[in-house]
Design a protein around this motif. Structure first.
Motif, PDB file in Angstrom:
ATOM      1  N   ILE A   1       0.829  -1.210   0.000  1.00  0.00           N
ATOM      2  CA  ILE A   1       0.000   0.000   0.000  1.00  0.00           C
ATOM      3  C   ILE A   1       0.863   1.259   0.000  1.00  0.00           C
ATOM      4  CG2 ILE A   1      -1.861   1.231   1.200  1.00  0.00           C
ATOM      5  CD1 ILE A   1      -2.710  -1.474   0.086  1.00  0.00           C
ATOM      6  N   GLY A   2       2.060   1.165   0.608  1.00  0.00           N
ATOM      7  CA  GLY A   2       2.923   2.331   0.711  1.00  0.00           C
ATOM      8  C   GLY A   2       2.552   3.251   1.857  1.00  0.00           C
ATOM      9  N   LYS A   3       1.719   2.770   2.761  1.00  0.00           N
ATOM     10  CA  LYS A   3       1.297   3.519   3.950  1.00  0.00           C
ATOM     11  C   LYS A   3       1.473   2.639   5.169  1.00  0.00           C
ATOM     12  CE  LYS A   3      -0.410   6.984   1.474  1.00  0.00           C
ATOM     13  NZ  LYS A   3       0.155   8.348   1.513  1.00  0.00           N
ATOM     14  N   ARG A   4       1.647   3.287   6.334  1.00  0.00           N
ATOM     15  CA  ARG A   4       1.761   2.564   7.600  1.00  0.00           C
ATOM     16  C   ARG A   4       0.715   3.085   8.577  1.00  0.00           C
ATOM     17  NH1 ARG A   4       5.682   3.341  10.768  1.00  0.00           N
ATOM     18  NH2 ARG A   4       6.178   1.231  11.477  1.00  0.00           N
ATOM     19  N   LYS A   5       0.202   2.167   9.393  1.00  0.00           N
ATOM     20  CA  LYS A   5      -0.615   2.615  10.523  1.00  0.00           C
ATOM     21  C   LYS A   5       0.253   3.458  11.454  1.00  0.00           C
ATOM     22  CE  LYS A   5      -1.202  -1.677  11.499  1.00  0.00           C
ATOM     23  NZ  LYS A   5      -1.517  -2.965  12.149  1.00  0.00           N
ATOM     24  N   PRO A   6      -0.266   4.514  12.041  1.00  0.00           N
ATOM     25  CA  PRO A   6      -1.672   4.932  12.045  1.00  0.00           C
ATOM     26  C   PRO A   6      -2.025   6.006  11.016  1.00  0.00           C
ATOM     27  CG  PRO A   6      -0.502   6.114  13.760  1.00  0.00           C
ATOM     28  CD  PRO A   6       0.523   5.239  13.072  1.00  0.00           C
ATOM     29  N   SER A   7      -1.381   6.033   9.864  1.00  0.00           N
ATOM     30  CA  SER A   7      -1.722   7.017   8.838  1.00  0.00           C
ATOM     31  C   SER A   7      -3.197   6.906   8.453  1.00  0.00           C
ATOM     32  CB  SER A   7      -0.853   6.800   7.596  1.00  0.00           C
ATOM     33  OG  SER A   7      -1.342   7.563   6.511  1.00  0.00           O
ATOM     34  N   PRO A   8      -3.964   7.992   8.543  1.00  0.00           N
ATOM     35  CA  PRO A   8      -5.384   7.927   8.159  1.00  0.00           C
ATOM     36  C   PRO A   8      -5.589   7.418   6.740  1.00  0.00           C
ATOM     37  CG  PRO A   8      -4.902   9.997   9.284  1.00  0.00           C
ATOM     38  CD  PRO A   8      -3.582   9.335   9.030  1.00  0.00           C
ATOM     39  N   ASP A   9      -4.648   7.723   5.841  1.00  0.00           N
ATOM     40  CA  ASP A   9      -4.803   7.304   4.453  1.00  0.00           C
ATOM     41  C   ASP A   9      -4.837   5.785   4.310  1.00  0.00           C
ATOM     42  OD1 ASP A   9      -4.839   9.912   3.628  1.00  0.00           O
ATOM     43  OD2 ASP A   9      -2.748   9.953   2.941  1.00  0.00           O
ATOM     44  N   PHE A  10      -4.113   5.095   5.177  1.00  0.00           N
ATOM     45  CA  PHE A  10      -4.099   3.625   5.126  1.00  0.00           C
ATOM     46  C   PHE A  10      -5.503   3.079   5.394  1.00  0.00           C
ATOM     47  CE2 PHE A  10      -1.219  -0.186   6.551  1.00  0.00           C
ATOM     48  CZ  PHE A  10      -1.754  -0.958   5.531  1.00  0.00           C
TER      49      PHE A  10
END
Length: 257
Positions: free
Chosen positions: A181-190
Motif C-alpha cells: 500500500i505504501g502507507k503505515r498505521k496509524p496514517s489515516p490514508d491507510f
C-alpha cells in the motif's frame, strides 16, 4: 485485556443485542448519514450481499508473535537499547512501506553501515514466528462462520515468510500490507484506502490491533476498534458485538472447542 474503545453514539445499536436476539446474533450499525449518492448506495449494496462485519486484523503481536523485541536483539548479541541506538532510524519503516528493498535494508540497517548476516536474521525471525495463544482458534471459527477477514499490517515483504510457516491464508487474506500500500498505521490514508477497497461503510469493519494508537486511528476512520491483549477476552468482545464464534474445530482436531 481487550478493550472496546468507545466511539460516537451511532455505534450503540451495534453493541446492544435486542430482546429477541441471541448473544451472538449480529446487529449492524446504520449507514453513516454523511455517506450519500452512489458511494452510499454501493456500500449499502455490498453490506446486503456480504456477511457483516468485515474483520481487519493487525498481524504482529495480535495474530503472530513479533520477534523484534526478544529474538532480534539476541541474534545481534545486543540489548534492545543497544540495538535501537545503533539501528538506522528510518530503515525498517522504509522497508515496511516498500521504499527500499531487502538489499537496501541490509546496507542501511545500522547507522555505521556495518554488514551482517541477512539470511541468518531471516532464519531467526522465521523460527520465532508462531501464533499468539488462542488466536488461531478465533480465526478458524471466523472462517468456518463465513466471515470476511483481512490482514491490516505494517510489515515488509517478509510477510511471505510468515505465510510460508503459519499458512495464515487459510483464515484471512493478506489484503492490506504496508509494503504494497505504501502507507503505515496509524496514517489515516491507510484506513481510508482499506474502506475504499472493501467498498463498505466503515462502521461495518471491526479493526483489531495490540497498539492503542492504531485502534484510535481506526475509530477516527469510522470503524469499530478493539485493543487486543489476549485471545480469551477478544472472543468475549467479538461475541458482544454479535460475531458468531462457535462451534469450531481446528484442522486435524476431532473435538469441538
Amino acid at each position: 485485556m481487550v478493550s472496546l474503545i468507545p466511539r460516537a453514539p451511532c455505534f450503540a445499536s451495534f453493541l446492544k443485542p435486542t430482546a429477541h436476539a441471541s448473544p451472538c446474533s449480529l446487529r449492524l450499525p446504520a449507514m453513516s448519514s454523511s455517506a450519500t449518492g452512489p458511494v452510499a448506495s454501493a456500500a449499502a449494496e455490498a453490506s446486503r450481499t456480504r456477511k457483516m462485519p468485515v474483520l481487519l486484523f493487525d498481524i504482529m503481536d495480535t495474530v503472530v508473535l513479533d520477534p523484534f523485541y526478544h529474538h532480534i536483539p539476541a541474534f545481534f548479541q545486543m540489548s534492545m537499547k543497544e540495538l535501537l541506538e545503533s539501528n538506522h532510524p528510518t530503515a525498517w519503516s522504509e522497508f515496511e512501506t516498500g521504499v527500499i528493498n531487502e538489499s537496501e535494508l541490509a546496507r542501511k540497517f545500522f547507522n555505521d553501515g556495518r554488514s551482517f548476516d541477512l539470511e541468518g536474521l531471516k532464519e531467526c525471525m522465521v523460527k520465532a514466528y508462531e501464533y499468539i495463544d488462542g488466536v488461531e482458534d478465533i480465526l478458524c471459527s471466523l472462517n468456518q462462520n463465513n466471515y470476511e477477514v483481512h490482514a491490516f499490517t505494517n510489515y515488509p515483504v517478509w510477510y511471505k515468510l510468515i505465510e510460508e510457516k503459519l499458512k495464515l491464508s487459510k483464515y484471512l487474506s493478506w489484503t492490506f500490507c504496508s509494503c504494497h500500500i505504501g502507507k503505515r498505521k496509524p496514517s489515516p490514508d491507510f484506513y481510508l484506502r482499506a474502506v475504499d477497497h472493501l467498498n463498505i461503510d466503515p462502521g461495518n469493519c471491526i479493526f483489531i490491533d495490540d497498539r492503542k494508537v492504531n485502534v484510535e486511528a481506526a475509530l477516527s476512520a469510522g470503524m469499530v476498534g478493539l485493543h487486543f491483549t489476549n485471545a480469551e477476552v477478544l472472543k468475549n468482545e467479538l461475541c458482544s458485538l454479535g460475531v458468531e464464534l462457535a462451534p469450531f474445530v481446528l484442522q486435524g482436531e476431532t473435538e469441538v472447542q
